[in-house]
Design a protein around this motif. Structure first.
Motif, PDB file in Angstrom:
ATOM      1  N   SER A   1      -7.108   7.428   2.467  1.00  0.00           N
ATOM      2  CA  SER A   1      -8.484   7.050   2.143  1.00  0.00           C
ATOM      3  C   SER A   1      -8.610   5.536   1.969  1.00  0.00           C
ATOM      4  O   SER A   1      -7.751   4.893   1.348  1.00  0.00           O
ATOM      5  CB  SER A   1      -8.913   7.742   0.850  1.00  0.00           C
ATOM      6  OG  SER A   1     -10.129   7.199   0.377  1.00  0.00           O
TER       7      SER A   1
ATOM      8  N   ASP B   1     -10.540   4.248  -0.008  1.00  0.00           N
ATOM      9  CA  ASP B   1     -10.742   4.053  -1.444  1.00  0.00           C
ATOM     10  C   ASP B   1      -9.452   4.111  -2.251  1.00  0.00           C
ATOM     11  O   ASP B   1      -9.453   3.814  -3.444  1.00  0.00           O
ATOM     12  CB  ASP B   1     -11.714   5.107  -1.983  1.00  0.00           C
ATOM     13  CG  ASP B   1     -13.108   4.937  -1.421  1.00  0.00           C
ATOM     14  OD1 ASP B   1     -13.543   3.785  -1.246  1.00  0.00           O
ATOM     15  OD2 ASP B   1     -13.767   5.961  -1.153  1.00  0.00           O
ATOM     16  N   GLU B   2      -8.351   4.496  -1.620  1.00  0.00           N
ATOM     17  CA  GLU B   2      -7.075   4.580  -2.325  1.00  0.00           C
ATOM     18  C   GLU B   2      -6.668   3.187  -2.788  1.00  0.00           C
ATOM     19  O   GLU B   2      -6.771   2.217  -2.042  1.00  0.00           O
ATOM     20  CB  GLU B   2      -6.010   5.176  -1.399  1.00  0.00           C
ATOM     21  CG  GLU B   2      -4.752   5.564  -2.122  1.00  0.00           C
ATOM     22  CD  GLU B   2      -3.802   6.347  -1.226  1.00  0.00           C
ATOM     23  OE1 GLU B   2      -2.584   6.263  -1.500  1.00  0.00           O
ATOM     24  OE2 GLU B   2      -4.252   7.016  -0.275  1.00  0.00           O
ATOM     25  N   THR B   3      -6.203   3.097  -4.017  1.00  0.00           N
ATOM     26  CA  THR B   3      -5.818   1.800  -4.577  1.00  0.00           C
ATOM     27  C   THR B   3      -4.315   1.745  -4.821  1.00  0.00           C
ATOM     28  O   THR B   3      -3.624   2.764  -4.866  1.00  0.00           O
ATOM     29  CB  THR B   3      -6.557   1.506  -5.891  1.00  0.00           C
ATOM     30  OG1 THR B   3      -6.216   2.507  -6.851  1.00  0.00           O
ATOM     31  CG2 THR B   3      -8.062   1.461  -5.676  1.00  0.00           C
TER      32      THR B   3
ATOM     33  N   THR C   1      -4.867  -5.223  -8.419  1.00  0.00           N
ATOM     34  CA  THR C   1      -5.147  -3.917  -7.828  1.00  0.00           C
ATOM     35  C   THR C   1      -6.106  -4.093  -6.654  1.00  0.00           C
ATOM     36  O   THR C   1      -7.102  -4.814  -6.759  1.00  0.00           O
ATOM     37  CB  THR C   1      -5.754  -2.960  -8.869  1.00  0.00           C
ATOM     38  OG1 THR C   1      -4.802  -2.783  -9.918  1.00  0.00           O
ATOM     39  CG2 THR C   1      -6.072  -1.608  -8.257  1.00  0.00           C
TER      40      THR C   1
ATOM     41  N   PHE D   1       0.809  -1.212   0.000  1.00  0.00           N
ATOM     42  CA  PHE D   1       0.000   0.000   0.000  1.00  0.00           C
ATOM     43  C   PHE D   1       0.848   1.271   0.000  1.00  0.00           C
ATOM     44  O   PHE D   1       0.660   2.151  -0.834  1.00  0.00           O
ATOM     45  CB  PHE D   1      -0.964   0.024   1.188  1.00  0.00           C
ATOM     46  CG  PHE D   1      -1.742   1.294   1.274  1.00  0.00           C
ATOM     47  CD1 PHE D   1      -2.747   1.580   0.347  1.00  0.00           C
ATOM     48  CD2 PHE D   1      -1.469   2.238   2.248  1.00  0.00           C
ATOM     49  CE1 PHE D   1      -3.447   2.769   0.400  1.00  0.00           C
ATOM     50  CE2 PHE D   1      -2.158   3.425   2.312  1.00  0.00           C
ATOM     51  CZ  PHE D   1      -3.158   3.698   1.387  1.00  0.00           C
TER      52      PHE D   1
ATOM     53  N   THR E   1      -0.751   4.013   7.050  1.00  0.00           N
ATOM     54  CA  THR E   1      -2.131   4.204   6.578  1.00  0.00           C
ATOM     55  C   THR E   1      -2.800   5.436   7.176  1.00  0.00           C
ATOM     56  O   THR E   1      -3.912   5.775   6.773  1.00  0.00           O
ATOM     57  CB  THR E   1      -2.987   2.970   6.921  1.00  0.00           C
ATOM     58  OG1 THR E   1      -3.014   2.793   8.333  1.00  0.00           O
ATOM     59  CG2 THR E   1      -2.444   1.723   6.232  1.00  0.00           C
TER      60      THR E   1
ATOM     61  N   SER F   1      -7.800  -2.005  -2.907  1.00  0.00           N
ATOM     62  CA  SER F   1      -8.006  -0.769  -2.156  1.00  0.00           C
ATOM     63  C   SER F   1      -7.509  -0.971  -0.727  1.00  0.00           C
ATOM     64  O   SER F   1      -7.385  -2.110  -0.253  1.00  0.00           O
ATOM     65  CB  SER F   1      -9.490  -0.394  -2.126  1.00  0.00           C
ATOM     66  OG  SER F   1     -10.212  -1.312  -1.337  1.00  0.00           O
ATOM     67  N   LEU F   2      -7.271   0.142  -0.031  1.00  0.00           N
ATOM     68  CA  LEU F   2      -6.897   0.053   1.376  1.00  0.00           C
ATOM     69  C   LEU F   2      -8.014  -0.618   2.169  1.00  0.00           C
ATOM     70  O   LEU F   2      -7.751  -1.395   3.090  1.00  0.00           O
ATOM     71  CB  LEU F   2      -6.592   1.445   1.937  1.00  0.00           C
ATOM     72  CG  LEU F   2      -6.204   1.500   3.410  1.00  0.00           C
ATOM     73  CD1 LEU F   2      -5.006   0.608   3.713  1.00  0.00           C
ATOM     74  CD2 LEU F   2      -5.940   2.942   3.828  1.00  0.00           C
ATOM     75  N   ARG F   3      -9.259  -0.376   1.810  1.00  0.00           N
ATOM     76  CA  ARG F   3     -10.406  -1.023   2.467  1.00  0.00           C
ATOM     77  C   ARG F   3     -10.258  -2.546   2.400  1.00  0.00           C
ATOM     78  O   ARG F   3     -10.451  -3.247   3.384  1.00  0.00           O
ATOM     79  CB  ARG F   3     -11.712  -0.590   1.807  1.00  0.00           C
ATOM     80  CG  ARG F   3     -12.956  -1.274   2.355  1.00  0.00           C
ATOM     81  CD  ARG F   3     -14.222  -0.819   1.633  1.00  0.00           C
ATOM     82  NE  ARG F   3     -14.528   0.565   1.939  1.00  0.00           N
ATOM     83  CZ  ARG F   3     -14.288   1.594   1.117  1.00  0.00           C
ATOM     84  NH1 ARG F   3     -13.768   1.385  -0.081  1.00  0.00           N
ATOM     85  NH2 ARG F   3     -14.580   2.825   1.477  1.00  0.00           N
ATOM     86  N   TRP F   4      -9.917  -3.050   1.218  1.00  0.00           N
ATOM     87  CA  TRP F   4      -9.744  -4.488   1.041  1.00  0.00           C
ATOM     88  C   TRP F   4      -8.652  -5.016   1.968  1.00  0.00           C
ATOM     89  O   TRP F   4      -8.804  -6.094   2.563  1.00  0.00           O
ATOM     90  CB  TRP F   4      -9.393  -4.816  -0.419  1.00  0.00           C
ATOM     91  CG  TRP F   4      -9.294  -6.284  -0.668  1.00  0.00           C
ATOM     92  CD1 TRP F   4     -10.280  -7.125  -1.088  1.00  0.00           C
ATOM     93  CD2 TRP F   4      -8.125  -7.112  -0.475  1.00  0.00           C
ATOM     94  NE1 TRP F   4      -9.803  -8.411  -1.170  1.00  0.00           N
ATOM     95  CE2 TRP F   4      -8.482  -8.427  -0.796  1.00  0.00           C
ATOM     96  CE3 TRP F   4      -6.820  -6.857  -0.064  1.00  0.00           C
ATOM     97  CZ2 TRP F   4      -7.589  -9.489  -0.724  1.00  0.00           C
ATOM     98  CZ3 TRP F   4      -5.929  -7.917   0.023  1.00  0.00           C
ATOM     99  CH2 TRP F   4      -6.318  -9.216  -0.311  1.00  0.00           C
TER     100      TRP F   4
END
Length: 173
Positions: A125, A127-129, A139, A77, A121, A141-144
């Motif tokens: 965001s 949503d940042e990928t 690819t 990330f 982190t 996202s940080l959420r993932w």
């Protein structure tokens, strides 16, 4: 005096909050659960596998999950380059080899890896990928990553339950 894994008071996960706060809360809950499973054990106990032929140990899980945090949050990330404390390209599973490990030092390394993951982190965001390091180049996202780490800790905490029970009969929590 023989070193023992420190006692820990686990903070309950947030039942209500914004998405980021809840993800961080659940991840912290699982981090603390792993440490709770180790609390009070000596280095020798933490290095003891459950049953043959498995070589899985509580200390191996602590080392492994610290490196998993660094790999996902810091290397993938945040794009940080650093030397892993255990794994190498030639021996990526060295984190699980605890035959000659120093449990006290490894716990300090784990806490440092978690702190560095948090820093990587902070303010970013969900949503940042990013594109994964390595051959697959997927690819995410940080959420993932948060969701994946929660899942990985939860799975390994199940292993930790069984390892701890085998060592001294302690169950639950």
């Amino acid at each position: 005096m023989t070193w023992r894994a420190p006692e820990i008071t686990r903070t309950p996960e947030l039942p209500v909050g914004d998405e980021r706060a809840m993800l961080e809360s659940w991840l912290d809950y699982h981090r603390q659960t792993l440490l709770l499973k180790c609390a009070g054990l000596t280095g020798e106990q933490l290095r003891t596998p459950s049953v043959q032929p498995s070589t899985l140990t509580l200390l191996g899980l602590v080392r492994h999950l610290g490196e998993v945090e660094s790999w996902w949050f810091r290397e993938n990330f945040a794009g940080q380059q650093f030397d892993y404390p255990y794994g190498t390209p030639e021996n990526p599973d060295a984190d699980l080899d605890v035959r000659h490990a120093d449990a006290e030092a490894d716990f300090a390394i784990y806490h440092e890896q978690v702190a560095l993951a948090r820093a990587a982190t902070a303010g970013r965001s969900l949503d940042e990928t990013f594109t994964e390091v390595g051959a697959k180049k997927r690819t995410f996202s940080l959420r993932w990553v948060y969701l994946h780490l929660i899942e990985e800790y939860a799975r390994h905490n199940g292993h930790a339950d069984l390892l701890r029970e085998r060592l001294d009969g302690v169950t639950g929590e």
